[in-house]
Design a protein around this motif. Structure first.
Motif: not given
Length: 410
Positions: A383-392
């Protein structure tokens, strides 16, 4: 001057098969008139009032090949181009081990015996008197499903054999090694430095970190004959007999790289079982209560690519106002999860029973279990790594997108 929070961000992934760098620029400047300039070693974004330069290392861009310009949500600019990696850059930095991590752990314990320490503060975990006469690898987590073909239940007039219960538990002076944990008798634990709470949580008295959990005792067994499950990624197994000679190393601490631990685990599971889709399950353990009644959690995990080179810009510009773009080797992942227990009331937007059933019926999907605290650490990391990706890039076809940084094995 813009705040750090509003500074543009650069994100890209590298495709080694086609030498294509897929890029995303994130900025609230994009709702204005901006210019984007691509040069061999950097990308410049500028408007009438603002500007910044992203410096790329290890790759030379070919500006003439820039194509596929597309604007999303007025804050994301997508494009791609070809590039050449530096001669010294290794496209595949991970070298496969000749033997499994489980086998290596068995060899390490046989050699070092009781030299187990907390990975953070170096607190001694086992007693000095503990000498392990047998160190054995545990079979895969699904072994108990076929136990009827292997064992004669109650052989030797044992009323409740561990095989019948689907559990293999070590006796005194024994250590059983799993893929993510080790099992030892509680009598070997250093009670001065390690505490077992009433709920079964095993913590280090010095730093307060959870390093394991107690397994429910058999009927008639004393507390000293109960079993402790230590999580492998929380341990440091090393000969520190001459600690005064390496005092600086001890004082700095040895904080475990969760990315490296989980990437290595998934790589090994994928190689061993020739699978790229996994059902990871977990059931809360403790000292009391019926095992079947304990809440369980499930994660459906899909390894899209085990060798992706990801480029991300730093959040703070350097003294010259430029932003460095660093490369990280990652495993690209899609996942869904359903958490049990205290988290069961959250919206069931991750996994439904029908989806889990479909995956379990598919022979190409490999299932394995993790201790519940380790399972939660994996989900939290994703989840933490997911949040660092661009929103799209965070959601695709009902799955959350994420990644795990790969560990480099020499």
């Amino acid at each position: 001057m813009d705040s750090v929070h509003n500074f543009p961000k650069f994100f890209a992934t590298w495709s080694s098969s086609s030498n294509i760098l897929n890029c995303i620029l994130e900025s609230n400047w994009l709702d204005q008139r901006v210019d984007v300039t691509v040069e061999p070693e950097h990308v410049i974004i500028s408007s009438s009032q603002n500007g910044c330069k992203f410096l790329l290392r290890g790759i030379t861009l070919l500006p003439d090949t820039c194509r596929g310009l597309k604007m999303l949500n007025t804050e994301e600019l997508h494009f791609s181009m070809k590039g050449n990696l530096s001669v010294d850059d290794d496209v595949f930095p991970m070298k496969r081990k000749k033997c499994s991590s489980q086998t290596e752990t068995v060899d390490t314990i046989q050699r070092l015996q009781n030299k187990w320490y907390c990975g953070v503060c170096k607190q001694k975990i086992l007693t000095d008197r503990c000498i392990l006469s047998r160190v054995l690898p545990l079979p895969s987590e699904n072994w108990s499903e076929f136990a009827d073909m292997w064992f004669c239940h109650n052989h030797g007039n044992q009323e409740e054999s561990s095989q019948k219960q689907g559990r293999l538990l070590p006796k005194a002076k024994e250590c059983f090694v799993g893929e993510t944990y080790v099992l030892v008798a509680r009598r070997h634990v250093n009670n001065v430095g390690i505490k077992v709470t009433k709920s079964g949580t095993v913590i280090c008295r010095r730093c307060g970190r959870q390093i394991g959990e107690a397994i429910e005792s058999e009927n008639g067994l004393s507390k000293e004959d109960s079993i402790i499950k230590f999580f492998l990624h929380t341990l440091l197994m090393k000969d520190l007999a001459y600690a005064d000679l390496i005092k600086s190393e001890i004082s700095n601490g040895h904080r475990v790289d969760l990315n490296g631990f989980f990437s290595g685990l998934l790589q090994e599971q994928s190689d061993t079982y020739a699978s790229f889709r996994f059902i990871i399950e977990s059931q809360c353990d403790g000292l009391s209560g019926n095992v079947q009644d304990r809440p369980s959690s499930t994660c459906l995990l899909w390894m899209l690519d085990s060798m992706v080179q990801m480029y991300r810009s730093s959040s703070v510009p350097d003294s010259d106002g430029n932003i460095q773009v660093t490369k990280t080797d990652v495993t690209k992942i899609m996942f869904k999860c359903q958490l049990g227990g205290l988290c069961a009331n959250r919206s069931p937007d991750y996994v439904t029973k029908s989806v889990i059933s479909l995956w379990k019926k598919d022979n190409t999907v490999h299932g394995f279990r993790l201790p519940h605290p380790v399972f939660l650490q994996l989900i939290n990391l994703l989840l933490q790594n997911c949040k660092t990706l661009p929103a799209s890039q965070r959601y695709l076809n009902g799955f959350h997108m994420s990644f795990i940084e790969n560990s480099k094995v020499s």
